[in-house]
Scaffold this motif. Structure first.
Motif, PDB file in Angstrom:
ATOM      1  N   GLY A  34       0.873   0.046   2.171  1.00  0.00           N
ATOM      2  CA  GLY A  34       0.143   1.175   2.722  1.00  0.00           C
ATOM      3  C   GLY A  34       0.989   2.432   2.788  1.00  0.00           C
ATOM      4  O   GLY A  34       2.223   2.378   2.749  1.00  0.00           O
ATOM      5  N   PHE A  36       1.159   5.919   5.239  1.00  0.00           N
ATOM      6  CA  PHE A  36       0.769   6.600   6.467  1.00  0.00           C
ATOM      7  C   PHE A  36       1.440   7.965   6.493  1.00  0.00           C
ATOM      8  O   PHE A  36       2.359   8.219   5.729  1.00  0.00           O
ATOM      9  CB  PHE A  36       1.203   5.788   7.695  1.00  0.00           C
ATOM     10  CG  PHE A  36       0.438   4.514   7.889  1.00  0.00           C
ATOM     11  CD1 PHE A  36       0.681   3.406   7.099  1.00  0.00           C
ATOM     12  CD2 PHE A  36      -0.542   4.415   8.874  1.00  0.00           C
ATOM     13  CE1 PHE A  36      -0.032   2.232   7.263  1.00  0.00           C
ATOM     14  CE2 PHE A  36      -1.258   3.248   9.057  1.00  0.00           C
ATOM     15  CZ  PHE A  36      -1.000   2.153   8.254  1.00  0.00           C
ATOM     16  N   GLU A  45      -0.880   8.366  11.105  1.00  0.00           N
ATOM     17  CA  GLU A  45      -2.231   7.997  10.716  1.00  0.00           C
ATOM     18  C   GLU A  45      -2.250   7.345   9.336  1.00  0.00           C
ATOM     19  O   GLU A  45      -1.404   7.625   8.478  1.00  0.00           O
ATOM     20  CB  GLU A  45      -3.152   9.225  10.717  1.00  0.00           C
ATOM     21  CG  GLU A  45      -2.779  10.285   9.709  1.00  0.00           C
ATOM     22  CD  GLU A  45      -3.778  11.445   9.677  1.00  0.00           C
ATOM     23  OE1 GLU A  45      -4.703  11.495  10.505  1.00  0.00           O
ATOM     24  OE2 GLU A  45      -3.637  12.307   8.780  1.00  0.00           O
ATOM     25  N   PHE A  46      -3.239   6.515   9.161  1.00  0.00           N
ATOM     26  CA  PHE A  46      -3.438   5.827   7.891  1.00  0.00           C
ATOM     27  C   PHE A  46      -3.844   6.820   6.807  1.00  0.00           C
ATOM     28  O   PHE A  46      -4.645   7.720   7.043  1.00  0.00           O
ATOM     29  CB  PHE A  46      -4.525   4.768   8.065  1.00  0.00           C
ATOM     30  CG  PHE A  46      -4.963   4.133   6.785  1.00  0.00           C
ATOM     31  CD1 PHE A  46      -6.128   4.536   6.163  1.00  0.00           C
ATOM     32  CD2 PHE A  46      -4.216   3.128   6.195  1.00  0.00           C
ATOM     33  CE1 PHE A  46      -6.546   3.968   4.984  1.00  0.00           C
ATOM     34  CE2 PHE A  46      -4.623   2.549   5.012  1.00  0.00           C
ATOM     35  CZ  PHE A  46      -5.792   2.958   4.402  1.00  0.00           C
ATOM     36  N   TYR A  58      -7.898   1.238  -0.329  1.00  0.00           N
ATOM     37  CA  TYR A  58      -8.481   1.757   0.896  1.00  0.00           C
ATOM     38  C   TYR A  58      -7.961   3.178   1.087  1.00  0.00           C
ATOM     39  O   TYR A  58      -6.784   3.433   0.853  1.00  0.00           O
ATOM     40  CB  TYR A  58      -8.055   0.917   2.099  1.00  0.00           C
ATOM     41  CG  TYR A  58      -8.246  -0.573   1.925  1.00  0.00           C
ATOM     42  CD1 TYR A  58      -7.306  -1.344   1.244  1.00  0.00           C
ATOM     43  CD2 TYR A  58      -9.364  -1.218   2.456  1.00  0.00           C
ATOM     44  CE1 TYR A  58      -7.474  -2.711   1.079  1.00  0.00           C
ATOM     45  CE2 TYR A  58      -9.535  -2.588   2.307  1.00  0.00           C
ATOM     46  CZ  TYR A  58      -8.585  -3.324   1.613  1.00  0.00           C
ATOM     47  OH  TYR A  58      -8.762  -4.677   1.462  1.00  0.00           O
ATOM     48  N   TYR A  59      -8.834   4.064   1.549  1.00  0.00           N
ATOM     49  CA  TYR A  59      -8.431   5.454   1.740  1.00  0.00           C
ATOM     50  C   TYR A  59      -9.004   5.999   3.037  1.00  0.00           C
ATOM     51  O   TYR A  59     -10.116   5.660   3.440  1.00  0.00           O
ATOM     52  CB  TYR A  59      -8.937   6.325   0.590  1.00  0.00           C
ATOM     53  CG  TYR A  59      -8.311   6.006  -0.743  1.00  0.00           C
ATOM     54  CD1 TYR A  59      -8.949   5.173  -1.656  1.00  0.00           C
ATOM     55  CD2 TYR A  59      -7.073   6.534  -1.087  1.00  0.00           C
ATOM     56  CE1 TYR A  59      -8.371   4.866  -2.879  1.00  0.00           C
ATOM     57  CE2 TYR A  59      -6.484   6.241  -2.307  1.00  0.00           C
ATOM     58  CZ  TYR A  59      -7.134   5.402  -3.190  1.00  0.00           C
ATOM     59  OH  TYR A  59      -6.559   5.103  -4.400  1.00  0.00           O
ATOM     60  N   ALA A  60      -8.245   6.873   3.650  1.00  0.00           N
ATOM     61  CA  ALA A  60      -8.786   7.663   4.754  1.00  0.00           C
ATOM     62  C   ALA A  60      -9.790   8.651   4.181  1.00  0.00           C
ATOM     63  O   ALA A  60      -9.634   9.130   3.045  1.00  0.00           O
ATOM     64  CB  ALA A  60      -7.657   8.404   5.457  1.00  0.00           C
ATOM     65  N   ASP A  61     -10.810   8.967   4.954  1.00  0.00           N
ATOM     66  CA  ASP A  61     -11.838   9.897   4.482  1.00  0.00           C
ATOM     67  C   ASP A  61     -11.236  11.241   4.098  1.00  0.00           C
ATOM     68  O   ASP A  61     -11.712  11.900   3.168  1.00  0.00           O
ATOM     69  CB  ASP A  61     -12.904  10.088   5.561  1.00  0.00           C
ATOM     70  CG  ASP A  61     -13.795   8.869   5.722  1.00  0.00           C
ATOM     71  OD1 ASP A  61     -14.468   8.782   6.769  1.00  0.00           O
ATOM     72  OD2 ASP A  61     -13.820   8.017   4.817  1.00  0.00           O
ATOM     73  N   LYS A  64      -9.825  10.866   0.468  1.00  0.00           N
ATOM     74  CA  LYS A  64     -10.632  10.205  -0.559  1.00  0.00           C
ATOM     75  C   LYS A  64     -11.019  11.218  -1.641  1.00  0.00           C
ATOM     76  O   LYS A  64     -11.451  12.328  -1.354  1.00  0.00           O
ATOM     77  CB  LYS A  64     -11.880   9.609   0.094  1.00  0.00           C
ATOM     78  CG  LYS A  64     -12.453   8.409  -0.607  1.00  0.00           C
ATOM     79  CD  LYS A  64     -13.530   7.748   0.236  1.00  0.00           C
ATOM     80  CE  LYS A  64     -12.955   7.042   1.439  1.00  0.00           C
ATOM     81  NZ  LYS A  64     -13.987   6.325   2.217  1.00  0.00           N
ATOM     82  N   SER A 102      -4.868  -6.015   9.419  1.00  0.00           N
ATOM     83  CA  SER A 102      -5.673  -4.877   8.989  1.00  0.00           C
ATOM     84  C   SER A 102      -4.805  -3.810   8.330  1.00  0.00           C
ATOM     85  O   SER A 102      -3.803  -3.378   8.912  1.00  0.00           O
ATOM     86  CB  SER A 102      -6.398  -4.261  10.179  1.00  0.00           C
ATOM     87  OG  SER A 102      -6.991  -3.031   9.813  1.00  0.00           O
ATOM     88  N   TYR A 104      -5.448  -0.848   8.152  1.00  0.00           N
ATOM     89  CA  TYR A 104      -5.605   0.410   8.882  1.00  0.00           C
ATOM     90  C   TYR A 104      -4.751   0.472  10.149  1.00  0.00           C
ATOM     91  O   TYR A 104      -4.584   1.543  10.721  1.00  0.00           O
ATOM     92  CB  TYR A 104      -7.069   0.604   9.276  1.00  0.00           C
ATOM     93  CG  TYR A 104      -8.025   0.625   8.114  1.00  0.00           C
ATOM     94  CD1 TYR A 104      -8.809  -0.486   7.806  1.00  0.00           C
ATOM     95  CD2 TYR A 104      -8.146   1.770   7.322  1.00  0.00           C
ATOM     96  CE1 TYR A 104      -9.691  -0.454   6.734  1.00  0.00           C
ATOM     97  CE2 TYR A 104      -9.025   1.805   6.251  1.00  0.00           C
ATOM     98  CZ  TYR A 104      -9.795   0.690   5.966  1.00  0.00           C
ATOM     99  OH  TYR A 104     -10.661   0.718   4.906  1.00  0.00           O
ATOM    100  N   ARG A 105      -4.213  -0.652  10.568  1.00  0.00           N
ATOM    101  CA  ARG A 105      -3.543  -0.731  11.865  1.00  0.00           C
ATOM    102  C   ARG A 105      -2.028  -0.738  11.727  1.00  0.00           C
ATOM    103  O   ARG A 105      -1.440  -1.651  11.157  1.00  0.00           O
ATOM    104  CB  ARG A 105      -4.012  -1.975  12.622  1.00  0.00           C
ATOM    105  CG  ARG A 105      -3.598  -1.998  14.079  1.00  0.00           C
ATOM    106  CD  ARG A 105      -4.493  -2.895  14.899  1.00  0.00           C
ATOM    107  NE  ARG A 105      -4.612  -4.214  14.321  1.00  0.00           N
ATOM    108  CZ  ARG A 105      -5.752  -4.881  14.265  1.00  0.00           C
ATOM    109  NH1 ARG A 105      -6.859  -4.351  14.753  1.00  0.00           N
ATOM    110  NH2 ARG A 105      -5.793  -6.074  13.728  1.00  0.00           N
TER     111      ARG A 105
END
Length: 122
Positions: A34, A36, A45-46, A58-61, A64, A102, A104-105
């Motif tokens: 990942g 961050f 933040e992710f 996976y992407y943060a909005d 993206k 996760s 995201y965590r």
């Protein structure tokens, strides 16, 4: 275990950078990877993550469509291609390795790199 992130720098808004994170003393292909970021005065933040197999991303909005994560398991390296950069992307960017949990965590990640500074000027 060592994760070394590099590739940060100063870029104008609209520009691009590619971050790299090289892992050593780690069975890289077993780990989800990942990215961050942490801006001054804000929480980490992710940004993006990729599954160990390279099949799922996976992407943060907020990133993206502009950022792309990829990995090369033969080189034990994960990348973050950042395009159309904005001043709000300014932060220290960290790579991290996750065995299970996760993506995201933050607390679920097993290992962290030292961070590389990205500064986007307007």
């Amino acid at each position: 275990v060592q994760l070394q992130a590099f590739g940060g720098g100063l870029v104008q808004a609209g520009g691009s950078l590619r971050l790299s994170c090289a892992a050593s003393r780690l069975t890289f292909s077993r780990y989800n990877m990942g990215w961050f970021r942490q801006a001054p005065g804000k929480e980490r933040e992710f940004v993006a993550a990729m599954a160990w197999s390279g099949g799922t991303t996976y992407y943060a909005d907020s990133v993206k469509g502009r950022f792309t994560i990829s990995r090369d398991n033969a080189k034990n390296t994960v990348y973050l291609q950042m395009n159309s950069l904005k001043p709000e992307d300014t932060a220290v960017y960290y790579c991290a390795a996750l065995l299970s949990g996760s993506v995201y965590r933050l607390a679920d990640y097993n290992y962290w790199g030292q961070g590389t500074q990205v500064t986007v000027s307007s």
